[in-house]
Each structure stands twice: as C-alpha cells, then as structure tokens.
Design a protein around this motif. Structure first.
Motif, PDB file in Angstrom:
ATOM      1  N   GLN A  11       0.852  -1.192   0.000  1.00 19.77           N
ATOM      2  CA  GLN A  11       0.000   0.000   0.000  1.00 19.77           C
ATOM      3  C   GLN A  11       0.891   1.246   0.000  1.00 19.77           C
ATOM      4  OE1 GLN A  11      -3.451  -0.485   0.411  1.00 19.77           O
ATOM      5  NE2 GLN A  11      -4.077   1.666   0.301  1.00 19.77           N
ATOM      6  N   VAL A  12       0.632   2.131  -0.944  1.00 23.36           N
ATOM      7  CA  VAL A  12       1.397   3.368  -1.056  1.00 23.36           C
ATOM      8  C   VAL A  12       0.458   4.547  -0.842  1.00 23.36           C
ATOM      9  CG1 VAL A  12       2.697   4.852  -2.606  1.00 23.36           C
ATOM     10  CG2 VAL A  12       3.119   2.383  -2.608  1.00 23.36           C
ATOM     11  N   GLN A  13       0.930   5.532  -0.133  1.00 20.53           N
ATOM     12  CA  GLN A  13       0.139   6.741   0.111  1.00 20.53           C
ATOM     13  C   GLN A  13       0.981   7.971  -0.171  1.00 20.53           C
ATOM     14  OE1 GLN A  13      -1.225   7.237   4.161  1.00 20.53           O
ATOM     15  NE2 GLN A  13      -2.939   8.519   3.547  1.00 20.53           N
ATOM     16  N   LEU A  14       0.380   8.950  -0.845  1.00 21.42           N
ATOM     17  CA  LEU A  14       1.028  10.233  -1.082  1.00 21.42           C
ATOM     18  C   LEU A  14       0.274  11.303  -0.305  1.00 21.42           C
ATOM     19  CD1 LEU A  14       2.326   8.586  -3.387  1.00 21.42           C
ATOM     20  CD2 LEU A  14       2.062  10.606  -4.842  1.00 21.42           C
ATOM     21  N   GLY A  64       4.950   3.855   2.515  1.00 19.74           N
ATOM     22  CA  GLY A  64       4.410   2.529   2.267  1.00 19.74           C
ATOM     23  C   GLY A  64       5.441   1.622   1.649  1.00 19.74           C
ATOM     24  N   SER A  65       4.971   0.684   0.832  1.00 23.19           N
ATOM     25  CA  SER A  65       5.832  -0.317   0.216  1.00 23.19           C
ATOM     26  C   SER A  65       6.471   0.248  -1.053  1.00 23.19           C
ATOM     27  CB  SER A  65       5.010  -1.569  -0.116  1.00 23.19           C
ATOM     28  OG  SER A  65       5.827  -2.566  -0.674  1.00 23.19           O
ATOM     29  N   ILE A  66       7.656   0.839  -0.896  1.00 20.68           N
ATOM     30  CA  ILE A  66       8.329   1.543  -1.988  1.00 20.68           C
ATOM     31  C   ILE A  66       9.696   0.934  -2.230  1.00 20.68           C
ATOM     32  CG2 ILE A  66       9.264   3.767  -2.720  1.00 20.68           C
ATOM     33  CD1 ILE A  66       7.099   5.082  -0.925  1.00 20.68           C
ATOM     34  N   PHE A  67       9.943   0.546  -3.485  1.00 17.16           N
ATOM     35  CA  PHE A  67      11.221  -0.071  -3.843  1.00 17.16           C
ATOM     36  C   PHE A  67      11.946   0.737  -4.910  1.00 17.16           C
ATOM     37  CE2 PHE A  67      11.103  -4.017  -1.446  1.00 17.16           C
ATOM     38  CZ  PHE A  67       9.780  -4.048  -1.042  1.00 17.16           C
ATOM     39  N   GLY A  68      11.505   1.961  -5.091  1.00 19.36           N
ATOM     40  CA  GLY A  68      12.136   2.849  -6.058  1.00 19.36           C
ATOM     41  C   GLY A  68      11.093   3.799  -6.626  1.00 19.36           C
ATOM     42  N   ILE A  69      11.541   4.966  -7.032  1.00 12.92           N
ATOM     43  CA  ILE A  69      10.639   5.957  -7.619  1.00 12.92           C
ATOM     44  C   ILE A  69      11.285   6.534  -8.858  1.00 12.92           C
ATOM     45  CG2 ILE A  69       9.317   8.072  -7.266  1.00 12.92           C
ATOM     46  CD1 ILE A  69       9.431   7.579  -4.268  1.00 12.92           C
TER      47      ILE A  69
END
Length: 120
Positions: A1-4, A26-31
């Motif tokens: 789950q990702v939230q901005l 949240g679950s972030i592996f790169g942007i």
C-alpha cells in the motif's frame, strides 16, 4: 500500500510565494518520475512540472522561471517552489509519483490535492 500526502497549499496575494510538498510512504522499492499537475476550476488537469530520477526537469511554459521542482530521494518527497504567483495559477495541485513495488512493477500514484488560491 502506497500513500502520497501533500501539504503547503493556501491563499496568497499575487507576487507571493508558496512551497508544496508531497511525501510518499508505504511499500516503496524505487521511484522514477515525480511530477506536479494542476486543475483550475472547471478545467482539466494538466502537467505543471516533472523531475526524473536523475534530476532532469521540464516545465509547462506558463511557469518557467517562476516555479522550481525538486526531489529528496531519501525522503521520497517532491517539492514545488512557486514564486511570483499570479491569479491564473489558482488551482488544485496534485502530485504524481511512479513507484516500484516489491515485484518490480511501476505504478502511478496520486496525492489527494491541495488548493492554491492567488488573489489579485
């Protein structure tokens, strides 16, 4: 789950400045690309500025020289410094980030929007 989560909007007079922030969690592996869009009342949402993961930027013509986009990769945050604001900059501003999940897939995520109102 990702939230901005966006912050920094408000009511200012023409010629003043504002700084918008948009932090991803949240679950972030790169942007990859981060960007700002805006939607004036009764109009469609359009790109304002974006920044790639290697720092490349581009801006819509109407904000060149007045707005600056930047990013802090350690904080998963993108900023929009807005100077010399004009009434025509009035809009709801949305951030968008292209975020990689645990499987290596990129998805586009949007913030909730923040109102910027510039009075003349």
């Amino acid at each position: 789950q990702v939230q901005l989560v966006e912050s920094g909007g408000g009511l200012v007079q023409a010629g003043e400045s504002l700084r918008l922030s948009c932090a991803a969690s949240g679950s972030i592996f790169g942007i990859k690309t981060m960007g700002w869009y805006r939607q004036p009342p009764g109009k469609q949402r359009n790109l304002v500025a974006r920044i790639t993961n290697d720092g490349g930027t581009n801006y819509t013509d109407s904000v060149k020289g007045r707005f600056t986009i930047s990013r802090d990769n350690a904080k998963n945050t993108v900023y929009l410094q807005m100077s010399s604001l004009k009434p025509e900059d009035t809009a709801v501003y949305y951030c968008k980030q292209e975020i990689k999940d645990a499987q290596g897939w990129y998805g586009s995520y949007w913030g909730q929007g923040t109102q910027v109102t510039v009075s003349s």
